[in-house]
Design a protein around this motif. Structure first.
Motif: not given
Length: 297
Positions: A160, A163, A167, A184-185, A225, A228, A231
Protein backbone atom coordinates in the motif's frame (compact mmCIF):
# COMPACT_ATOMS: atom_id res chain seq x y z
CA UNK A 1 -21.74 -20.79 -28.29
CA UNK A 2 -19.10 -19.73 -25.78
CA UNK A 3 -18.30 -21.77 -22.67
CA UNK A 4 -16.65 -20.04 -19.74
CA UNK A 5 -15.20 -21.85 -16.73
CA UNK A 6 -14.26 -20.21 -13.45
CA UNK A 7 -11.82 -22.55 -11.69
CA UNK A 8 -11.63 -21.51 -8.06
CA UNK A 9 -10.31 -23.04 -4.88
CA UNK A 10 -13.73 -24.17 -3.65
CA UNK A 11 -15.87 -24.52 -6.79
CA UNK A 12 -15.58 -24.92 -10.53
CA UNK A 13 -18.37 -23.21 -12.44
CA UNK A 14 -19.34 -23.30 -16.11
CA UNK A 15 -21.56 -20.98 -18.11
CA UNK A 16 -22.72 -21.17 -21.71
CA UNK A 17 -23.46 -17.91 -23.52
CA UNK A 18 -24.92 -17.25 -26.94
CA UNK A 19 -23.53 -14.53 -29.20
CA UNK A 20 -25.66 -11.89 -27.46
CA UNK A 21 -24.45 -12.84 -23.99
CA UNK A 22 -27.66 -14.66 -23.08
CA UNK A 23 -27.14 -17.44 -20.55
CA UNK A 24 -27.96 -20.88 -21.96
CA UNK A 25 -26.63 -23.11 -19.20
CA UNK A 26 -24.92 -22.83 -15.82
CA UNK A 27 -23.62 -25.43 -13.40
CA UNK A 28 -21.06 -25.71 -10.64
CA UNK A 29 -19.32 -28.50 -8.75
CA UNK A 30 -17.03 -28.58 -5.74
CA UNK A 31 -13.36 -28.29 -6.64
CA UNK A 32 -11.46 -31.56 -6.06
CA UNK A 33 -8.89 -29.88 -3.83
CA UNK A 34 -5.26 -31.02 -4.13
CA UNK A 35 -6.27 -33.31 -7.01
CA UNK A 36 -5.06 -31.93 -10.33
CA UNK A 37 -6.21 -34.91 -12.40
CA UNK A 38 -9.56 -34.85 -10.61
CA UNK A 39 -9.99 -31.18 -11.51
CA UNK A 40 -9.31 -31.90 -15.19
CA UNK A 41 -11.98 -34.60 -15.13
CA UNK A 42 -14.44 -32.31 -13.31
CA UNK A 43 -13.97 -29.70 -16.04
CA UNK A 44 -14.49 -32.30 -18.76
CA UNK A 45 -17.70 -33.41 -17.10
CA UNK A 46 -19.01 -29.85 -16.92
CA UNK A 47 -18.25 -29.26 -20.61
CA UNK A 48 -19.99 -32.50 -21.58
CA UNK A 49 -23.06 -31.57 -19.51
CA UNK A 50 -23.24 -28.06 -20.95
CA UNK A 51 -23.02 -29.26 -24.53
CA UNK A 52 -25.53 -32.05 -23.94
CA UNK A 53 -27.92 -29.55 -22.34
CA UNK A 54 -27.69 -27.00 -25.16
CA UNK A 55 -27.14 -29.35 -28.09
CA UNK A 56 -24.25 -27.16 -29.20
CA UNK A 57 -20.46 -27.29 -29.19
CA UNK A 58 -18.69 -24.28 -27.72
CA UNK A 59 -15.37 -22.53 -27.51
CA UNK A 60 -13.85 -22.82 -24.03
CA UNK A 61 -12.25 -20.09 -21.92
CA UNK A 62 -10.91 -20.43 -18.40
CA UNK A 63 -10.38 -18.04 -15.51
CA UNK A 64 -7.88 -19.35 -12.98
CA UNK A 65 -6.39 -17.91 -9.76
CA UNK A 66 -2.96 -17.66 -11.37
CA UNK A 67 -1.46 -17.40 -14.84
CA UNK A 68 0.49 -19.35 -17.46
CA UNK A 69 4.19 -18.48 -17.53
CA UNK A 70 5.33 -17.56 -21.06
CA UNK A 71 8.81 -18.77 -20.11
CA UNK A 72 7.88 -22.30 -19.02
CA UNK A 73 4.30 -22.79 -20.21
CA UNK A 74 3.38 -23.83 -16.67
CA UNK A 75 0.92 -22.33 -14.18
CA UNK A 76 2.45 -19.91 -11.67
CA UNK A 77 1.22 -17.80 -8.75
CA UNK A 78 -1.98 -19.82 -8.22
CA UNK A 79 -3.32 -19.91 -4.68
CA UNK A 80 -4.91 -23.23 -5.72
CA UNK A 81 -1.37 -24.50 -5.35
CA UNK A 82 -1.92 -27.96 -6.85
CA UNK A 83 -2.13 -26.41 -10.33
CA UNK A 84 1.22 -24.61 -10.00
CA UNK A 85 3.94 -26.06 -12.21
CA UNK A 86 1.43 -27.86 -14.45
CA UNK A 87 0.93 -27.41 -18.24
CA UNK A 88 -2.75 -26.67 -17.67
CA UNK A 89 -3.62 -25.37 -21.13
CA UNK A 90 -2.04 -28.39 -22.86
CA UNK A 91 -3.66 -30.87 -20.49
CA UNK A 92 -7.08 -29.28 -20.96
CA UNK A 93 -6.71 -29.14 -24.75
CA UNK A 94 -5.78 -32.82 -24.81
CA UNK A 95 -8.72 -33.82 -22.58
CA UNK A 96 -11.32 -31.59 -24.30
CA UNK A 97 -10.04 -32.10 -27.84
CA UNK A 98 -10.02 -28.41 -28.74
CA UNK A 99 -8.02 -25.22 -28.13
CA UNK A 100 -8.65 -23.34 -24.88
CA UNK A 101 -7.89 -19.82 -23.72
CA UNK A 102 -6.80 -19.16 -20.13
CA UNK A 103 -6.54 -15.90 -18.22
CA UNK A 104 -6.17 -14.82 -14.63
CA UNK A 105 -9.59 -14.60 -12.94
CA UNK A 106 -9.20 -10.86 -12.35
CA UNK A 107 -8.58 -10.33 -16.07
CA UNK A 108 -11.78 -12.29 -16.72
CA UNK A 109 -13.64 -9.88 -14.43
CA UNK A 110 -12.23 -6.97 -16.44
CA UNK A 111 -13.21 -8.56 -19.76
CA UNK A 112 -16.73 -9.34 -18.56
CA UNK A 113 -17.44 -5.86 -17.26
CA UNK A 114 -15.84 -4.19 -20.29
CA UNK A 115 -17.88 -6.33 -22.69
CA UNK A 116 -21.42 -6.02 -21.36
CA UNK A 117 -21.11 -4.93 -17.76
CA UNK A 118 -20.54 -1.81 -15.69
CA UNK A 119 -17.71 -0.58 -17.94
CA UNK A 120 -19.23 -1.45 -21.31
CA UNK A 121 -17.86 0.89 -23.97
CA UNK A 122 -14.84 2.00 -21.93
CA UNK A 123 -11.45 1.79 -23.64
CA UNK A 124 -9.27 1.02 -20.58
CA UNK A 125 -10.78 -0.80 -17.60
CA UNK A 126 -9.04 -1.58 -14.33
CA UNK A 127 -11.07 -4.23 -12.48
CA UNK A 128 -10.30 -4.88 -8.82
CA UNK A 129 -11.37 -7.91 -6.80
CA UNK A 130 -11.78 -7.04 -3.12
CA UNK A 131 -12.90 -10.34 -1.66
CA UNK A 132 -11.05 -13.16 0.09
CA UNK A 133 -7.95 -11.79 -1.61
CA UNK A 134 -7.31 -8.61 -3.55
CA UNK A 135 -6.09 -8.66 -7.13
CA UNK A 136 -6.77 -6.80 -10.32
CA UNK A 137 -7.08 -7.22 -14.04
CA UNK A 138 -6.93 -4.95 -17.05
CA UNK A 139 -9.02 -4.95 -20.22
CA UNK A 140 -8.31 -2.74 -23.22
CA UNK A 141 -11.08 -2.52 -25.81
CA UNK A 142 -12.66 -5.57 -24.17
CA UNK A 143 -9.51 -7.72 -24.42
CA UNK A 144 -7.47 -8.90 -21.43
CA UNK A 145 -4.04 -7.30 -21.11
CA UNK A 146 -1.74 -10.19 -20.26
CA UNK A 147 1.60 -8.41 -20.44
CA UNK A 148 4.97 -9.59 -21.73
CA UNK A 149 5.48 -11.93 -18.77
CA UNK A 150 1.88 -12.71 -17.94
CA UNK A 151 1.79 -10.49 -14.85
CA UNK A 152 -0.10 -7.39 -16.02
CA UNK A 153 -2.47 -6.32 -13.27
CA UNK A 154 -0.55 -8.01 -10.42
CA UNK A 155 -1.31 -4.93 -8.39
CA UNK A 156 -2.06 -6.78 -5.16
CA UNK A 157 1.57 -7.80 -4.66
CA UNK A 158 2.62 -4.15 -4.22
CA UNK A 159 2.70 -2.54 -0.75
CA UNK A 160 0.00 0.00 0.00
CA UNK A 161 1.56 3.34 -0.99
CA UNK A 162 2.00 6.44 1.16
CA UNK A 163 2.10 4.36 4.34
CA UNK A 164 1.31 6.22 7.55
CA UNK A 165 3.77 5.87 10.45
CA UNK A 166 1.37 3.72 12.46
CA UNK A 167 0.91 1.37 9.49
CA UNK A 168 4.57 0.58 8.87
CA UNK A 169 5.62 -2.12 8.07
CA UNK A 170 2.19 -3.77 8.07
CA UNK A 171 1.13 -7.41 8.29
CA UNK A 172 2.59 -9.93 5.86
CA UNK A 173 0.65 -11.36 2.94
CA UNK A 174 0.74 -14.98 1.74
CA UNK A 175 4.14 -14.39 0.10
CA UNK A 176 5.59 -12.90 3.28
CA UNK A 177 5.62 -9.33 1.95
CA UNK A 178 4.63 -6.70 4.55
CA UNK A 179 1.91 -4.14 3.97
CA UNK A 180 0.77 -5.55 0.62
CA UNK A 181 -2.43 -4.47 -1.10
CA UNK A 182 -3.64 -8.05 -1.42
CA UNK A 183 -3.81 -8.32 2.35
CA UNK A 184 -4.84 -4.90 3.57
CA UNK A 185 -7.36 -4.17 0.81
CA UNK A 186 -9.05 -7.57 0.83
CA UNK A 187 -12.17 -8.48 2.75
CA UNK A 188 -10.00 -10.87 4.75
CA UNK A 189 -7.66 -8.01 5.63
CA UNK A 190 -10.61 -5.82 6.64
CA UNK A 191 -11.77 -8.50 9.09
CA UNK A 192 -8.25 -9.09 10.40
CA UNK A 193 -7.74 -5.36 11.01
CA UNK A 194 -10.96 -5.22 13.01
CA UNK A 195 -9.74 -8.09 15.21
CA UNK A 196 -6.32 -6.45 15.62
CA UNK A 197 -8.07 -3.39 17.03
CA UNK A 198 -9.75 -5.52 19.70
CA UNK A 199 -12.84 -6.65 17.84
CA UNK A 200 -14.21 -10.17 17.65
CA UNK A 201 -14.17 -12.46 14.61
CA UNK A 202 -16.90 -10.95 12.43
CA UNK A 203 -17.66 -11.02 8.72
CA UNK A 204 -17.25 -7.85 6.69
CA UNK A 205 -20.97 -7.11 6.41
CA UNK A 206 -21.33 -7.52 10.18
CA UNK A 207 -18.56 -4.99 10.81
CA UNK A 208 -20.27 -2.58 8.41
CA UNK A 209 -23.58 -3.01 10.24
CA UNK A 210 -21.84 -2.01 13.46
CA UNK A 211 -20.20 0.95 11.72
CA UNK A 212 -23.59 2.17 10.46
CA UNK A 213 -24.97 1.83 13.98
CA UNK A 214 -22.26 4.18 15.28
CA UNK A 215 -19.76 1.69 16.71
CA UNK A 216 -16.41 3.55 16.95
CA UNK A 217 -14.21 0.48 16.53
CA UNK A 218 -16.00 -0.59 13.35
CA UNK A 219 -15.94 3.01 12.08
CA UNK A 220 -12.18 3.30 12.62
CA UNK A 221 -11.63 -0.02 10.84
CA UNK A 222 -13.68 1.10 7.84
CA UNK A 223 -11.94 4.49 7.67
CA UNK A 224 -8.51 2.82 7.64
CA UNK A 225 -9.64 0.30 5.01
CA UNK A 226 -11.12 2.95 2.70
CA UNK A 227 -7.98 5.07 3.04
CA UNK A 228 -5.70 2.16 2.09
CA UNK A 229 -7.84 1.13 -0.86
CA UNK A 230 -8.01 4.76 -2.02
CA UNK A 231 -4.22 5.13 -1.88
CA UNK A 232 -3.76 1.89 -3.80
CA UNK A 233 -6.25 3.02 -6.46
CA UNK A 234 -4.63 6.47 -6.67
CA UNK A 235 -1.33 4.77 -7.44
CA UNK A 236 -3.06 2.81 -10.23
CA UNK A 237 -4.62 6.04 -11.51
CA UNK A 238 -1.25 7.80 -11.60
CA UNK A 239 0.40 4.86 -13.35
CA UNK A 240 -2.28 3.78 -15.84
CA UNK A 241 -5.03 6.46 -15.85
CA UNK A 242 -7.86 4.03 -16.72
CA UNK A 243 -11.22 5.17 -18.08
CA UNK A 244 -13.08 3.26 -15.39
CA UNK A 245 -12.50 1.31 -12.19
CA UNK A 246 -14.77 -1.67 -11.52
CA UNK A 247 -14.96 -3.30 -8.11
CA UNK A 248 -15.90 -6.95 -7.59
CA UNK A 249 -15.82 -9.35 -4.64
CA UNK A 250 -17.57 -9.14 -1.29
CA UNK A 251 -16.31 -5.69 -0.27
CA UNK A 252 -17.63 -4.22 -3.53
CA UNK A 253 -21.06 -4.43 -1.88
CA UNK A 254 -20.06 -1.75 0.66
CA UNK A 255 -21.99 1.15 -0.84
CA UNK A 256 -20.12 3.78 1.17
CA UNK A 257 -16.96 3.10 -0.83
CA UNK A 258 -18.36 4.59 -4.04
CA UNK A 259 -18.91 7.94 -2.33
CA UNK A 260 -15.79 7.93 -0.16
CA UNK A 261 -13.08 6.63 -2.51
CA UNK A 262 -13.00 9.57 -4.96
CA UNK A 263 -12.54 12.05 -2.08
CA UNK A 264 -9.88 9.91 -0.43
CA UNK A 265 -7.99 9.38 -3.69
CA UNK A 266 -7.89 13.08 -4.59
CA UNK A 267 -4.87 14.16 -2.45
CA UNK A 268 -2.69 11.51 -4.10
CA UNK A 269 -3.66 12.10 -7.75
CA UNK A 270 -1.02 13.90 -9.81
CA UNK A 271 -3.45 16.11 -11.69
CA UNK A 272 -5.34 19.34 -11.15
CA UNK A 273 -8.52 17.52 -12.18
CA UNK A 274 -9.45 13.87 -11.89
CA UNK A 275 -12.87 12.42 -12.56
CA UNK A 276 -13.09 8.71 -13.36
CA UNK A 277 -16.06 6.50 -12.47
CA UNK A 278 -15.76 3.78 -9.84
CA UNK A 279 -18.51 1.23 -10.44
CA UNK A 280 -19.73 -1.99 -8.86
CA UNK A 281 -19.45 -5.04 -11.12
CA UNK A 282 -22.78 -5.38 -12.93
CA UNK A 283 -22.58 -9.16 -13.12
CA UNK A 284 -21.43 -9.62 -9.52
CA UNK A 285 -20.25 -13.13 -8.74
CA UNK A 286 -20.98 -14.14 -12.35
CA UNK A 287 -18.44 -11.75 -13.83
CA UNK A 288 -15.46 -14.10 -13.71
CA UNK A 289 -17.17 -16.98 -15.44
CA UNK A 290 -18.79 -14.69 -18.02
CA UNK A 291 -15.43 -13.08 -18.74
CA UNK A 292 -13.89 -16.52 -19.29
CA UNK A 293 -16.53 -17.17 -21.96
CA UNK A 294 -15.84 -13.79 -23.58
CA UNK A 295 -12.13 -14.64 -23.97
CA UNK A 296 -13.35 -15.93 -27.34
CA UNK A 297 -14.70 -12.52 -28.31
Amino acid sequence: MRLGIDWGGTKIEIIALDDDGRELHRERVATPRDDYAGCIEAVAGLVEQAEASTGQTGTVGFGIPGSISPATGLVKNANSTWMNGKPLDKDLEKRLGRPVRIQNDANCLAVSEATDGAAAGCHFVHAIIIGTGCGSGIAIDGKALRGANGIAGEWGAIPVPWLKPEEFPGPSNWLGHPGAIDHWCSGTGFQADYRSRGGTALKGHEIMELKRAGDPLAAATYEAYASRLARAMAMAANLMDPDCFVLGGGMSNVDELYEDLPKLMAPYIMSDHYEVPIRKAKHGDSSGVRGAAWLWG
